[in-house]
Scaffold this active site. Structure first.
Site, mmCIF file in Angstrom:
data_model
loop_
_atom_site.group_PDB
_atom_site.id
_atom_site.type_symbol
_atom_site.label_atom_id
_atom_site.label_comp_id
_atom_site.label_asym_id
_atom_site.label_seq_id
_atom_site.Cartn_x
_atom_site.Cartn_y
_atom_site.Cartn_z
ATOM 1 C CB THR A 105 98.264 29.024 -1.965
ATOM 2 O OG1 THR A 105 99.303 28.732 -2.879
ATOM 3 C CG2 THR A 105 97.023 28.243 -2.334
ATOM 4 N N GLY A 165 103.855 22.104 -3.078
ATOM 5 C CA GLY A 165 102.873 21.316 -3.814
ATOM 6 C C GLY A 165 103.298 19.911 -4.203
ATOM 7 C CB THR A 204 98.638 26.725 1.477
ATOM 8 O OG1 THR A 204 99.777 27.531 1.138
ATOM 9 C CG2 THR A 204 98.431 26.780 2.981
ATOM 10 N N GLY A 205 101.218 24.930 0.560
ATOM 11 C CA GLY A 205 102.563 24.481 0.921
ATOM 12 C C GLY A 205 103.292 23.984 -0.308
ATOM 13 N NE ARG A 231 104.975 23.285 -8.976
ATOM 14 C CZ ARG A 231 104.256 23.753 -7.964
ATOM 15 N NH1 ARG A 231 103.384 24.722 -8.149
ATOM 16 N NH2 ARG A 231 104.404 23.255 -6.762
ATOM 17 N N GLY A 240 100.842 22.742 -9.713
ATOM 18 C CA GLY A 240 100.979 22.308 -8.322
ATOM 19 C C GLY A 240 99.820 21.460 -7.843
ATOM 20 C CG ASP A 241 99.198 21.467 -3.635
ATOM 21 O OD1 ASP A 241 99.879 22.410 -4.095
ATOM 22 O OD2 ASP A 241 98.619 21.517 -2.538
HETATM 23 N N1 ASP Z 1 100.700 24.675 -2.943
HETATM 24 C C1 ASP Z 1 101.059 25.692 -3.882
HETATM 25 C C2 ASP Z 1 101.781 25.038 -5.048
HETATM 26 O O1 ASP Z 1 102.650 24.225 -4.820
HETATM 27 C C3 ASP Z 1 101.925 26.778 -3.326
HETATM 28 C C4 ASP Z 1 101.547 27.311 -1.964
HETATM 29 O O2 ASP Z 1 100.579 26.891 -1.366
HETATM 30 O O3 ASP Z 1 102.243 28.220 -1.470
HETATM 31 O O4 ASP Z 1 101.505 25.375 -6.158
#
Ligand code: ASP
Length: 344
Positions: free
Chosen positions: A208, A262, A259-260, A236, A238-239
């Site tokens: 991301t 979500g 990022t992570g 789906r 995400g965050d």
């Molecule tokens: N946060 C993002 C999501 O869950 C993915 C990511 O940051 O790698 O969509």
């Protein structure tokens, strides 16, 4: 002048605001501008990287910072800096945003993005678009050209067309690396290995992109753009496009891009939590960001990180994963880092 800071990310005071300069406050002078970016967190280790790949990632992050810093140094707005910086990262196949986005279970690329202004809490976000070349620009259009904050799917795409944004064929987003990652994820799933950021295929789930900027007028803007997570299903989202979860900005406190994994960032309203800890508990940016990422998220099992800056130009880039593509620029100062052991 470029140099690589090793200590905490406090402004160094070069080429900064006059009042503070006259006061001779070398250590804590507010910089004229600041910009911080990430290109995703995850299991990023030296052993999985070739020298060429590493150089390419660092060069692309530096080029993105050049774009944003160019806007800010000339007195441009944080809004333009964030949009243009993120567009460059979306156009790069290296990151999980725009070109290079990860694949859904059905083999599609569904993109999420958000942008928020700290001056008036205006925000725009989009979820699940498949034909818009630069999702961050669509998020900006939602904020500026519609009465809404969030749009999704075909409706968001119709709005993008109406606004004259660049529309591409869904094939534009294809990259072999991400397609192979999907095949591996599907295989792992069949073998009933854990999903999410665990399992063998975890190396391909990050990427991301995000950016937060503070302009010369003192305004903070945050933006995030992503393809989400490999093998996601059922549209789906995400965050990243959820204001307060993956993206948040408030001139009174800070701007944040996450990022992570979500699902954790949504349930822990991570971005707003950092801002709230500053607002209600008087924590510094670093304290607030560390509390959320290194304590609350770790206890919850939520892997990832964030980049953030406050109105004084302080920068925080905490992550609880093996690595995070990240960097920042302030007048006379430039940092680009990937691994945990480079951590400021
Ligand atoms: N946060 C993002 C999501 O869950 C993915 C990511 O940051 O790698 O969509």
């Amino acid at each position: 002048m470029l140099f690589f800071a090793l200590g905490a990310c406090q402004p160094t005071g070069e080429a900064n605001d006059k009042t503070a300069e006259t006061a001779g406050e070398k250590e804590s002078v507010k910089p004229a501008y600041a910009i911080v970016i990430h290109g995703g967190a995850g299991t990023i280790t030296r052993s999985m990287m070739t020298a060429e790949m590493e150089a390419e990632y660092r060069a692309t992050l530096n080029a993105a910072l050049d774009i944003g810093e160019g806007v800010l140094a000339q007195g441009g707005s944080a809004l333009d800096a964030v949009e243009q910086t993120i567009r460059s990262l979306e156009d790069s196949p290296l990151f999980n945003a725009g070109k290079g986005a990860v694949f859904t279970h059905e083999g599609k690329n569904e993109l999420d993005a958000a942008i928020m202004m700290g001056s008036n809490l205006a925000a725009g976000s989009i979820g699940g678009v498949t034909t818009v070349r630069n999702p961050i620009s669509l998020a900006r259009a939602v904020m500026e050209k519609s009465p809404h904050v969030m749009m999704a799917g075909p409706g968001a795409e119709e709005f993008a067309k109406e606004q004259g944004l660049e529309i591409v064929s869904p094939d534009y987003f294809f990259t072999q690396k991400r397609f192979d990652a999907l095949q591996k994820a599907i295989q792992e799933e069949k073998e009933k290995q854990p999903m999410g950021y665990t399992g063998e295929n975890r190396d391909y789930k990050f990427g991301t992109v995000g950016c937060v900027a503070l302009d010369k007028a003192g305004h903070i803007v945050a933006g995030t753009s992503t393809g989400g997570m490999t093998n996601k299903r059922y549209n789906r989202i995400g965050d990243a496009p959820i204001i307060g979860a993956g993206t948040y900005a408030n001139d009174a406190t800070c701007g944040i891009s996450c990022t992570g994994h979500g699902e954790f960032f949504i349930r822990y309203t991570v971005a707003h939590d950092v801002s709230a800890l500053m607002e209600y508990q008087g924590l510094s940016l670093q304290e607030a960001a560390d509390k959320v990422v290194m304590d609350k998220l770790v206890k919850a099992g939520g892997e990832g990180g964030l980049v953030a800056l406050d109105r004084q130009g302080n920068i925080a880039m905490p992550f609880n994963s093996e690595g995070m593509y990240r960097g920042y620029a302030r007048p006379g100062e430039r940092v680009v880092e990937i691994y945990k052991d480079e951590k400021n």
